[in-house]
Scaffold this motif. Structure first.
Motif, PDB file in Angstrom:
ATOM      1  N   LEU A  96      -9.425   0.880 -11.895  1.00  0.00           N
ATOM      2  CA  LEU A  96      -8.940  -0.453 -12.256  1.00  0.00           C
ATOM      3  C   LEU A  96      -7.600  -0.367 -12.978  1.00  0.00           C
ATOM      4  N   PHE A  97      -7.470   0.602 -13.877  1.00  0.00           N
ATOM      5  CA  PHE A  97      -6.218   0.787 -14.602  1.00  0.00           C
ATOM      6  C   PHE A  97      -5.094   1.150 -13.636  1.00  0.00           C
ATOM      7  N   THR A  98      -5.341   2.093 -12.742  1.00  0.00           N
ATOM      8  CA  THR A  98      -4.321   2.526 -11.773  1.00  0.00           C
ATOM      9  C   THR A  98      -3.903   1.384 -10.872  1.00  0.00           C
ATOM     10  N   ILE A  99      -4.855   0.610 -10.376  1.00  0.00           N
ATOM     11  CA  ILE A  99      -4.538  -0.539  -9.516  1.00  0.00           C
ATOM     12  C   ILE A  99      -3.663  -1.533 -10.264  1.00  0.00           C
ATOM     13  N   GLY A 105      -1.841   0.011  -3.620  1.00  0.00           N
ATOM     14  CA  GLY A 105      -1.389   1.146  -2.816  1.00  0.00           C
ATOM     15  C   GLY A 105      -1.518   2.477  -3.525  1.00  0.00           C
ATOM     16  N   ALA A 106      -1.642   2.472  -4.836  1.00  0.00           N
ATOM     17  CA  ALA A 106      -1.806   3.720  -5.584  1.00  0.00           C
ATOM     18  C   ALA A 106      -3.182   4.341  -5.373  1.00  0.00           C
ATOM     19  N   VAL A 108      -5.191   3.085  -2.527  1.00  0.00           N
ATOM     20  CA  VAL A 108      -5.382   2.952  -1.081  1.00  0.00           C
ATOM     21  C   VAL A 108      -3.988   3.040  -0.453  1.00  0.00           C
ATOM     22  N   PRO A 109      -3.536   4.260  -0.169  1.00  0.00           N
ATOM     23  CA  PRO A 109      -2.174   4.441   0.350  1.00  0.00           C
ATOM     24  C   PRO A 109      -1.900   3.562   1.584  1.00  0.00           C
ATOM     25  N   GLY A 110      -0.740   2.913   1.549  1.00  0.00           N
ATOM     26  CA  GLY A 110      -0.324   2.054   2.651  1.00  0.00           C
ATOM     27  C   GLY A 110      -0.840   0.634   2.583  1.00  0.00           C
ATOM     28  N   TYR A 111      -1.754   0.346   1.651  1.00  0.00           N
ATOM     29  CA  TYR A 111      -2.312  -0.997   1.535  1.00  0.00           C
ATOM     30  C   TYR A 111      -1.270  -1.915   0.926  1.00  0.00           C
ATOM     31  N   GLU A 112      -1.046  -3.048   1.571  1.00  0.00           N
ATOM     32  CA  GLU A 112      -0.096  -4.033   1.060  1.00  0.00           C
ATOM     33  C   GLU A 112      -0.860  -5.184   0.424  1.00  0.00           C
ATOM     34  N   SER A 113      -0.409  -5.566  -0.746  1.00  0.00           N
ATOM     35  CA  SER A 113      -1.081  -6.599  -1.517  1.00  0.00           C
ATOM     36  C   SER A 113      -0.046  -7.525  -2.134  1.00  0.00           C
ATOM     37  N   ASP A 114      -0.455  -8.770  -2.352  1.00  0.00           N
ATOM     38  CA  ASP A 114       0.414  -9.704  -3.066  1.00  0.00           C
ATOM     39  C   ASP A 114       0.398  -9.462  -4.570  1.00  0.00           C
ATOM     40  N   PRO A 116       1.289  -7.792  -7.851  1.00  0.00           N
ATOM     41  CA  PRO A 116       2.353  -6.884  -8.282  1.00  0.00           C
ATOM     42  C   PRO A 116       1.791  -5.717  -9.093  1.00  0.00           C
ATOM     43  N   ALA A 117       2.513  -4.637  -9.102  1.00  0.00           N
ATOM     44  CA  ALA A 117       2.216  -3.553 -10.040  1.00  0.00           C
ATOM     45  C   ALA A 117       2.742  -4.013 -11.396  1.00  0.00           C
ATOM     46  N   PHE A 118       1.995  -3.781 -12.457  1.00  0.00           N
ATOM     47  CA  PHE A 118       2.390  -4.252 -13.780  1.00  0.00           C
ATOM     48  C   PHE A 118       3.092  -3.202 -14.613  1.00  0.00           C
ATOM     49  N   GLU A 119       3.409  -2.051 -14.015  1.00  0.00           N
ATOM     50  CA  GLU A 119       4.185  -1.042 -14.722  1.00  0.00           C
ATOM     51  C   GLU A 119       5.540  -1.646 -15.079  1.00  0.00           C
TER      52      GLU A 119
END
Length: 157
Positions: A96-99, A105-106, A108-114, A116-119
């Motif tokens: 959950l933290f990584t997602i 995609g971190a 599930v490589p290649g997975y596109e999602s709406d 955003p990454a919060f980094e």
């Protein structure tokens, strides 16, 4: 045991956070995130950060977007609920933290999602607080399952 602590929270906020946390079943074990116990101040901060950054897609009550299991026209999935009707509780704390930090995609490589990454948007403590807050709202069955998954995947929590 170490505690996950965020600075600058008032006593009233801590009490409100404890009320949110204590709202569940009385026999539930203390809440932890990635092996660190979580206090009411962290839960209150998590609730605030969730409202500011997550509720617009995942819902004010963590209910997710309508028809969240059906792909959008762009081929992506709507934001799922973070309550017991969703699948967040199926994932270990670290996943959950990584997602949240790096995007779906971190894990599930290649997975596109709406989503955003919060980094660079949220700090690690804020991400941890949001996820702890979400966990605090799950019923006992879902919290117990997720704790077991976290323990099996991450060596304990």
């Amino acid at each position: 045991m170490r505690r996950l602590i965020l600075g600058g929270t008032a006593g009233a906020a801590a009490l409100l956070g404890l009320a949110v946390w204590a709202g569940g079943e009385k026999d539930m074990p203390p809440l932890a995130f990635m092996g660190e116990s979580v206090d009411g101040a962290v839960l209150e901060r998590g609730r605030e950060v969730y409202a500011e950054n997550c509720a617009s897609c995942h819902g004010a009550e963590r209910e997710g977007q309508p028809d969240w299991r059906r792909r959008l026209e762009n081929g992506r999935m709507p934001a799922p609920p973070h309550d017991e009707t969703g699948h967040s509780w199926h994932h270990a704390d670290g996943q959950l933290f990584t997602i949240t930090k790096f995007g779906v995609g971190a894990v599930v490589p290649g997975y596109e999602s709406d989503m955003p990454a919060f980094e660079g948007i949220l700090g690690d403590d804020e991400i941890a607080a949001v996820l702890a807050y979400i966990k605090s709202t799950w019923p006992e069955r879902e919290r117990a399952f997720q704790a077991e998954v976290t323990g099996n995947v991450e060596g304990g929590s």
